[in-house]
Design a protein around this motif. Structure first.
Motif, short mmCIF file in Angstrom:
data_model
loop_
_atom_site.label_atom_id
_atom_site.label_comp_id
_atom_site.label_asym_id
_atom_site.label_seq_id
_atom_site.Cartn_x
_atom_site.Cartn_y
_atom_site.Cartn_z
N GLY A 104 0.77 -1.23 0.00
CA GLY A 104 0.00 0.00 0.00
C GLY A 104 0.81 1.28 0.00
N VAL A 105 2.13 1.18 0.02
CA VAL A 105 2.98 2.37 0.07
C VAL A 105 3.61 2.58 -1.31
N MET A 106 3.24 3.66 -1.97
CA MET A 106 3.69 3.91 -3.33
C MET A 106 5.20 4.01 -3.42
N GLU A 107 5.82 4.65 -2.40
CA GLU A 107 7.27 4.86 -2.43
C GLU A 107 8.06 3.56 -2.29
N SER A 108 7.37 2.47 -1.95
CA SER A 108 8.10 1.21 -1.75
C SER A 108 8.25 0.40 -3.03
N TRP A 109 7.69 0.87 -4.16
CA TRP A 109 7.93 0.19 -5.43
C TRP A 109 9.43 0.20 -5.73
N ALA A 110 9.98 -0.95 -6.04
CA ALA A 110 11.41 -1.06 -6.30
C ALA A 110 11.66 -2.09 -7.39
N LYS A 111 12.72 -1.87 -8.18
CA LYS A 111 13.11 -2.86 -9.19
C LYS A 111 13.72 -4.07 -8.51
N LEU A 112 13.17 -5.23 -8.80
CA LEU A 112 13.71 -6.47 -8.23
C LEU A 112 14.61 -7.19 -9.22
N PHE A 113 14.18 -7.24 -10.48
CA PHE A 113 14.94 -7.91 -11.53
C PHE A 113 14.90 -7.08 -12.81
N VAL A 114 16.00 -7.11 -13.53
CA VAL A 114 16.03 -6.62 -14.90
C VAL A 114 16.55 -7.77 -15.74
N ILE A 115 15.65 -8.35 -16.52
CA ILE A 115 16.00 -9.52 -17.33
C ILE A 115 16.25 -9.06 -18.76
N PRO A 116 17.50 -9.08 -19.21
CA PRO A 116 17.80 -8.56 -20.54
C PRO A 116 17.19 -9.42 -21.64
N GLY A 117 16.95 -8.79 -22.78
CA GLY A 117 16.42 -9.52 -23.92
C GLY A 117 17.40 -10.58 -24.39
N SER A 118 16.86 -11.67 -24.90
CA SER A 118 17.70 -12.78 -25.37
C SER A 118 16.94 -13.54 -26.43
N GLN A 119 17.55 -14.60 -26.91
CA GLN A 119 16.90 -15.43 -27.92
C GLN A 119 15.68 -16.13 -27.37
N ASP A 120 15.55 -16.18 -26.03
CA ASP A 120 14.35 -16.79 -25.45
C ASP A 120 13.11 -15.97 -25.78
N PHE A 121 13.29 -14.66 -26.00
CA PHE A 121 12.17 -13.80 -26.32
C PHE A 121 12.10 -13.67 -27.83
N VAL A 122 11.40 -14.59 -28.46
CA VAL A 122 11.36 -14.60 -29.92
C VAL A 122 10.38 -13.58 -30.46
N SER A 123 9.60 -12.99 -29.59
CA SER A 123 8.63 -12.01 -30.02
C SER A 123 8.52 -10.91 -28.98
N PHE A 124 8.20 -9.73 -29.42
CA PHE A 124 8.01 -8.60 -28.50
C PHE A 124 6.88 -8.90 -27.53
N TYR A 125 5.92 -9.73 -27.92
CA TYR A 125 4.74 -9.98 -27.10
C TYR A 125 4.95 -11.14 -26.13
N TYR A 126 6.10 -11.79 -26.17
CA TYR A 126 6.36 -12.84 -25.20
C TYR A 126 6.51 -12.23 -23.82
N THR A 127 5.95 -12.90 -22.84
CA THR A 127 5.94 -12.36 -21.48
C THR A 127 6.52 -13.37 -20.50
N ILE A 128 6.89 -12.89 -19.33
CA ILE A 128 7.24 -13.77 -18.24
C ILE A 128 6.44 -13.35 -17.02
N TYR A 129 5.85 -14.31 -16.35
CA TYR A 129 5.07 -14.06 -15.15
C TYR A 129 5.78 -14.70 -13.97
N PRO A 130 6.39 -13.92 -13.09
CA PRO A 130 7.13 -14.49 -11.96
C PRO A 130 6.19 -15.15 -10.96
N ILE A 131 6.67 -16.26 -10.38
CA ILE A 131 5.87 -17.04 -9.43
C ILE A 131 6.52 -17.11 -8.06
#
Length: 407
Positions: A306-333
């Motif tokens: 609930g605290v807006m200021e607490s949003w923080a970057k956890l991961f930056v996953i660089p583009g790679s051959q795994d992303f064959v399309s701009f519309y490919y997504t990853i949903y962290p679990i």
């Protein structure tokens, strides 16, 4: 051994709270076997004290649904937060697997997962041919019980769409299914020239027999969310902002049964509806930004709810051959101790992203190629009986060997 008695003096002389504490730490499959040992164990393992104790100690896991054109399969697994560092294979403890359609004794509906809370799974079904006629079920597959929920009255009167959520209220502890119905205007002449809709929210409380209309307003707008996002007694989803192509976070309080304002995700791209998704990761709200043109995926988390200021970057996953399309997504679990992360790759495969090597590895305990789509959400198995909620017509799941199998 006499099936009506436990002959071990050690177990007989132990205080029940100690016995419950011991049994609560056993694997699910072992507990199920213990129920067959004697009546004393059966009664003890069905007692509310055991259910509560086991739930508090239950190992986190997943409920995974994989489906294709013809085949459909669910499996429940528990995790151990360990890795084979040499081969980097996630160790899992399979609990059971089942066909979610055959489980209920019919084949004309296809079922999807809405959410999982304290071992109870909420499933949503539609007729395979027409994709109409919503059916909702609450199910605890471990003890093979389910409840069929009544339909929301009138939602077939004219074109509509409906989003569902499932959770438990923070104070009263009531389990609730929420339906947000998007209806077209009943003014048929206006409907010919516009897409005017109104939105009505309905709530079904487990232990009752009917839906209640609680409010008109938006809960979940068009988004990439495939499941209800339950956290901290609230349901969350991405919602279109009025007069804008941006998105905000919609929040529904299950205790007060009302919508409330919620801090938005981090500074967004121009169009979140196409380039962002909301999830829950390790008990935090998580926003995935995949708008960058180099296919980089940025994962943000709200570290303090609930605290807006607490949003923080956890991961930056660089583009790679795994992303064959701009519309490919990853949903962290789930994240692990070494910062590796379990993800659902474009609703097709489960994968583990290695933080050190910056590469993906498909999980070998999940069949990856037989099915076209994969859903996976966190799930903790429990022995909570749906019979403990007065007023519900509880049915037993179909239990033939080719329908439901304990692994």
């Amino acid at each position: 051994m006499n099936p009506t008695r436990c002959e071990s003096p050690f177990l007989i002389n132990l205080p029940s709270e100690i016995t419950i504490s011991i049994l609560s730490r056993l694997p699910i499959r072992t507990i199920i076997s213990c129920k067959c040992v004697c009546k004393q164990f059966l009664n003890l393992l069905s007692a509310p004290e055991f259910v509560t104790s086991h739930l508090s100690l239950s190992n986190p896991g997943l409920v995974i649904r994989q489906y294709g054109v013809k085949d459909d399969m669910c499996q429940i697994i528990e995790f151990e937060d360990e890795f084979d560092l040499q081969h980097h294979n996630l160790r899992d403890n399979g609990v059971m697997k089942f066909d979610p359609s055959l489980l209920f004794g019919f084949t004309d509906f296809e079922l999807g997962i809405i959410g999982s809370v304290n071992g109870i799974i909420c499933l949503h079904g539609k007729e395979k041919e027409t994709k109409k006629h919503d059916a909702l079920y609450l199910c605890n597959p471990i003890i093979r019980e389910y409840v069929a929920l009544p339909r929301i009255e009138g939602i077939d009167d004219y074109p509509y769409s409906c989003n569902y959520g499932f959770g438990v209220s923070r104070i009263s502890g009531q389990y609730k299914v929420v339906g947000n119905v998007h209806r077209r205007s009943q003014d048929h002449q206006a409907a010919l020239h516009s897409t005017t809709r109104y939105h009505e929210c309905f709530v079904y409380t487990l232990g009752t027999s009917s839906w209640r209309s609680v409010q008109r307003g938006k809960l979940f707008g068009p988004s990439h969310n495939l499941f209800s996002l339950f956290l901290n007694g609230n349901l969350h989803g991405l919602q279109e902002c009025e007069n804008s192509n941006l998105m905000s976070i919609s929040c529904f309080d299950l205790e007060s049964e009302s919508f409330k304002a919620f801090p938005p995700p981090p500074p967004p791209p121009i169009d979140l509806s196409a380039n962002g998704a909301l999830r829950i990761l390790d008990d935090c709200l998580c926003f995935i930004d995949y708008s960058l043109r180099d296919n980089t995926r940025v994962i943000w988390v709200m570290k303090e709810y609930g605290v807006m200021e607490s949003w923080a970057k956890l991961f930056v996953i660089p583009g790679s051959q795994d992303f064959v399309s701009f519309y490919y997504t990853i949903y962290p679990i789930k994240t692990f101790k070494d910062r590796d992360i379990l993800v659902n790759f474009s609703d097709e495969k489960l994968s583990c992203y290695c933080y050190k090597t910056k590469t993906f590895k498909w999980l070998d305990f999940v069949i990856q190629n037989q099915y076209r789509w994969t859903e996976a959400i966190p799930h903790s198995s429990s022995f909570l009986s749906l019979k403990s909620f007065d007023g519900q017509n509880v049915e037993l799941l179909v239990c033939s060997s080719n329908v439901l199998m304990t692994m």
